[in-house]
Design a protein around this motif. Structure first.
Motif, PDB file in Angstrom:
ATOM      1  N   LYS A  19      35.221  42.244  36.974  1.00  0.00           N
ATOM      2  CA  LYS A  19      36.314  43.280  37.351  1.00  0.00           C
ATOM      3  C   LYS A  19      37.680  42.325  37.752  1.00  0.00           C
ATOM      4  O   LYS A  19      38.516  42.968  37.277  1.00  0.00           O
ATOM      5  N   ARG A  33      35.605  48.580  35.797  1.00  0.00           N
ATOM      6  CA  ARG A  33      36.209  48.939  36.894  1.00  0.00           C
ATOM      7  C   ARG A  33      34.925  49.772  37.760  1.00  0.00           C
ATOM      8  O   ARG A  33      33.977  50.032  37.169  1.00  0.00           O
ATOM      9  N   GLY A  34      35.136  49.894  39.020  1.00  0.00           N
ATOM     10  CA  GLY A  34      34.372  50.559  39.843  1.00  0.00           C
ATOM     11  C   GLY A  34      34.694  51.599  40.339  1.00  0.00           C
ATOM     12  O   GLY A  34      35.818  51.613  41.015  1.00  0.00           O
ATOM     13  N   GLU A  35      33.935  52.719  40.605  1.00  0.00           N
ATOM     14  CA  GLU A  35      34.549  53.865  41.297  1.00  0.00           C
ATOM     15  C   GLU A  35      33.326  54.208  42.142  1.00  0.00           C
ATOM     16  O   GLU A  35      32.387  54.391  42.166  1.00  0.00           O
ATOM     17  N   ARG A  36      34.044  54.474  43.484  1.00  0.00           N
ATOM     18  CA  ARG A  36      32.984  54.751  44.633  1.00  0.00           C
ATOM     19  C   ARG A  36      32.508  56.091  44.511  1.00  0.00           C
ATOM     20  O   ARG A  36      33.271  57.144  44.322  1.00  0.00           O
ATOM     21  N   ASN A  37      31.233  56.470  44.842  1.00  0.00           N
ATOM     22  CA  ASN A  37      30.562  57.712  44.810  1.00  0.00           C
ATOM     23  C   ASN A  37      29.577  57.649  45.993  1.00  0.00           C
ATOM     24  O   ASN A  37      28.594  57.280  45.551  1.00  0.00           O
ATOM     25  N   VAL A  54      28.470  52.535  43.905  1.00  0.00           N
ATOM     26  CA  VAL A  54      30.018  52.257  43.202  1.00  0.00           C
ATOM     27  C   VAL A  54      29.288  52.439  41.782  1.00  0.00           C
ATOM     28  O   VAL A  54      28.395  51.673  41.372  1.00  0.00           O
ATOM     29  N   TYR A 100      29.938  51.634  38.080  1.00  0.00           N
ATOM     30  CA  TYR A 100      30.689  50.464  37.157  1.00  0.00           C
ATOM     31  C   TYR A 100      30.765  50.883  35.695  1.00  0.00           C
ATOM     32  O   TYR A 100      29.730  51.546  35.255  1.00  0.00           O
ATOM     33  N   GLU A 101      31.910  50.815  35.059  1.00  0.00           N
ATOM     34  CA  GLU A 101      32.017  51.217  33.789  1.00  0.00           C
ATOM     35  C   GLU A 101      32.917  50.136  33.098  1.00  0.00           C
ATOM     36  O   GLU A 101      33.902  49.650  33.732  1.00  0.00           O
TER      37      GLU A 101
END
Length: 113
Positions: free
Chosen positions: A76, A82-86, A90, A92-93
């Motif tokens: 990162k 990048r990480g997107e909190r859900n 999180v 990661y993609e």
């Protein structure tokens, strides 16, 4: 080894390749250093297929959660993932497909040897 001696250029020397700005070279070096660990290579290969949560990477790669988290922080910081909190997780993609191609090409090259 003098590569100009083996050149197919009938008019003489081969001109030097253009050199990107120093900042670009340093950024590329950071990316390559971030990709230089086997676990991080495996993470990138996993993320090529789809975004993954830490627990999915732990299961797929058979390493501990703290180790996956440590490697994800490095990736990162280098701008590879990048990480997107859900909710509590999180996802990661990969930031882009260029990085996946670097890893796939390196793995393919290693398998040829």
């Amino acid at each position: 080894m003098d590569i100009t001696a083996h050149s197919h250029d009938p008019f003489g020397e081969v001109p030097p390749a253009p050199v990107p700005p120093r900042a670009t070279l340093e950024s590329a070096g950071e990316i390559l250093r971030a990709l230089a660990a086997p676990v991080r290579i495996a993470i990138v290969l996993q993320l090529m297929e789809s975004g993954r949560c830490v627990h999915e990477l732990v299961e797929a790669l058979g390493v501990t959660q703290p180790l996956i988290s440590q490697h994800l922080r490095i990736l990162k910081a280098a701008g590879v993932v990048r990480g997107e909190r859900n909710g509590r997780e999180v996802l990661y993609e990969l930031v882009d497909d260029h990085l996946a191609h670097i890893v796939v090409d390196a793995v393919a090259h290693a398998e040829e040897g």
